[in-house]
Each structure stands twice: as C-alpha cells, then as structure tokens.
Design an enzyme around this catalytic site. Structure first.
Site, PDB file in Angstrom:
ATOM      1  N   HIS A 180       0.864  -1.184   0.000  1.00  0.00           N
ATOM      2  CA  HIS A 180       0.000   0.000   0.000  1.00  0.00           C
ATOM      3  C   HIS A 180       0.897   1.229   0.000  1.00  0.00           C
ATOM      4  CE1 HIS A 180      -3.651   2.367   0.787  1.00  0.00           C
ATOM      5  NE2 HIS A 180      -2.817   3.171   1.448  1.00  0.00           N
ATOM      6  N   CYS A 181       0.749   2.073  -1.015  1.00  0.00           N
ATOM      7  CA  CYS A 181       1.595   3.248  -1.168  1.00  0.00           C
ATOM      8  C   CYS A 181       0.847   4.478  -0.655  1.00  0.00           C
ATOM      9  CB  CYS A 181       1.982   3.444  -2.635  1.00  0.00           C
ATOM     10  SG  CYS A 181       3.060   4.868  -2.910  1.00  0.00           S
ATOM     11  N   VAL A 182       1.366   5.079   0.416  1.00  0.00           N
ATOM     12  CA  VAL A 182       0.704   6.250   0.987  1.00  0.00           C
ATOM     13  C   VAL A 182       0.840   7.461   0.080  1.00  0.00           C
ATOM     14  CG1 VAL A 182       0.984   5.453   3.362  1.00  0.00           C
ATOM     15  CG2 VAL A 182       2.782   6.847   2.311  1.00  0.00           C
TER      16      VAL A 182
END
Length: 345
Positions: A180-182
C-alpha cells in the site's frame, strides 16, 4: 547542576538495565527485533504515557488508514521544487546560454510523471469481491508454501487467490498485492503495478535531471568567476587558498534556496534510485514486495530453527517464467486466463 547530573545517571542506569533485560530475555529473537524491543521499553520510561498514546494515534492515522495527507505533501514538494527551479535556476541558466531543450526536459518528465501518478491513484489495483473471485482464482496456481488453497479471508469473506493479500488500510483483498503506497493513496496490485513502475522511474529521472542541471549551473558560476584561483583571509588574518568547504559556504550564502534544493533532490535521487533497482529486481524475478518480505522468513536461519524438524520448508519462487515473460506479465496481468503453469507442477 547536581540534580541534572543525578537525572542523567538515573537515565543511564535505566537504559543499561533495560538493555540487559532485553539481551538475556530475548536471545531467540533476531537482533533488529531485540533492538526495537529495547527502544520501546526505554521510551516507556522516558516519554509520558499520554504522549506515547498520542503518537500511536497519529502514526496509526497516517500509516494504517487511507488519508490524502501524503498525497497533498507529495504535490506540495513537487510545487516547491519546480517553483524554485522555474523562478531562479531556469532564468540563471538561460542567461548562461544553456540549451532550451535541456532546460525544458524536467517539465516533460513532470507531465509524464503526473499522468502516471493519477493513473496509479485512481486505477483499481485488483480488488477481490465475491462477484469476481472466481476469475482471480484461475489466474495463478497455489505454491503450497506461501499461498495455500481454500484459505478464506475472514474480513472480506472470500476465498483468497494465490498471490493476493488483505490490505488493512483499504480493507480489501487485492489481486497480486505488492504494497500500500501512501504517496498515491492506493494499493499497488496487479492492474496498476505497470503505472507505478513508470511513475517511479520518471520520478527518479526528474530528481536526477534537476540535480544535474542545478549542479551544472553552480559549477558554471564557479568557473566563470575564477573563484577557485582566488584566496580568502580568515578571522586570524591569515590568507588561504579557496577550498571546497569555503566554496560550498559561499555558494550557500549566495544561492541559499538553490543549494538547499540541490541537496534535497540529490538525496531524493539516491533514495529513489535504490528503490528503483529493488523494484526492477522484483519485476524481473516476478515477485511482489509482499512475497519478497515473506520469503525472507523461509531463508532466515532463526526462523528455520523454530520450524519442526519434520516440516522443514524451503521456499522457491514458482511464478518466475523468465525475464521477458515476467515483464510481459507486469504490463498484461492475468486475471481470468487459465491457471498459469508453474515450474515443478
């Protein structure tokens, strides 16, 4: 002063005590795990409880829930860097007769990067639901080690296909989950990995291009001023030849924002460059970040020692089909095709 000395001695005593407890009570843990445990225990003695709870809530909000904060920060940093480049560096370079095509290249990279940034943010990464789980179940074969057949996700209430994972941030199971890429506020999965790769490579190229142009401008300024042939007088009245340290200080005082921006983009270039190499390695070997991290458990000697002797597991990546096929799979991910044949099956 006496109270301060006693307080420092007390802190050192507490630190030594906690370290000894961690060493003798956690020998079966890995060194990073013991180190993190020591830091946590030490901080509990020093940092007030209310501050610890507030910090945990903030960190949970930032990294364990979907938020636009990092997305806004990402855009703000790009605006700041390109604003400084346009406002000062571009104009100075034009006065020094730099090639206009060379100076416009960062804007071209920015346009491409923003396009893939948007695609990466809005594209469905491969969310698995009860209505589409059958097609995803046919995409990959189970390796029997990392991914087991007939495993149900208790949250989504779906059978987990091979190479999928439940994202606690998005609260969805994602097909071929990577991470998951913030920064894009989205999961990186089967259907947006290709966009993420181009986004990452263009972002690295942007940082490198800006760093090279800015460094070239500063070098040109030094050469035209013949500063390296000069000298300076220090506070004691002694004359010295110009050194790198003095030159750096002079440039920082003359062009503070430009030098600060140069330092920032150089650090960004190095960090992104290293991450690009890692991401390219994963793509060429047909692995995801999630799978690479999990595979370390089976290769770690400490983890192998904890496994039963009659169930010694050796992990082997069965999804890699060669460099060309692996790259092709990134840009054309399988979803409803026939279950892929894997080596050893």
């Amino acid at each position: 002063m006496d109270f301060l000395a006693l307080f420092i001695i007390y802190l050192l005593f507490v630190l030594a005590s906690v370290v000894l407890v961690c060493i003798y009570s956690g020998r079966k843990q890995s060194f990073p795990a013991r180190g993190l445990s020591c830091i946590t225990q030490v901080s509990s003695f020093v940092i007030p409880t209310w501050l610890q709870r507030a910090t945990q809530r903030v960190l949970h909000r930032l990294f364990h829930t979907r938020s636009c904060l990092f997305l806004v920060l990402h855009l703000a940093l790009q605006v700041a860097v390109y604003g400084e480049y346009t406002w000062e560096v571009f104009g100075y370079c034009r006065e020094l007769e730099f090639s206009i095509h060379y100076l416009l290249l960062p804007y071209l990279l920015l346009a491409v990067n923003m396009g893939f940034f948007i695609l990466c943010s809005v594209t469905n990464p491969g969310t698995i639901t009860q209505s589409n789980q059958e097609s995803f179940l046919k995409a990959y074969a189970y390796d029997g080690v990392m991914f087991q057949k007939s495993t149900m996700c208790p949250t989504c209430n779906v059978e987990k296909p091979a190479r999928s994972k439940h994202c606690s941030v998005c609260n969805n199971c994602v097909h071929r989950f990577d991470h998951h890429c913030v920064w894009v506020n989205n999961c990186i999965g089967a259907f947006n990995t290709r966009y993420f790769l181009v986004y990452l490579f263009t972002l690295t190229a942007m940082a490198a291009n800006l760093a090279i142009i800015t460094a070239a401008f500063l070098i040109q300024v030094v050469l035209l001023s013949n500063m390296m042939l000069g000298s300076y007088i220090d506070d004691q009245g002694q004359e010295h030849a110009v050194e790198i340290l003095f030159l750096s200080q002079h440039l920082f005082l003359t062009f503070p924002r430009i030098v600060f921006m140069l330092g920032f983009v150089i650090v960004l270039w190095l960090v992104l460059g290293a991450y690009c190499c890692f991401t390219l390695y994963l793509a060429l070997t047909n692995q995801t970040s999630n799978e690479w991290y999990k595979s370390r458990r089976y290769e770690c000697s400490c983890c192998q020692a904890l496994q039963p002797h009659d169930r010694h597991i050796v992990y082997r990546n069965v999804y890699s089909q060669g460099v060309w096929v692996n790259l092709k799979e990134i840009f054309k991910p399988p979803s409803s095709q026939k279950k892929k044949k894997t080596r050893g099956n």
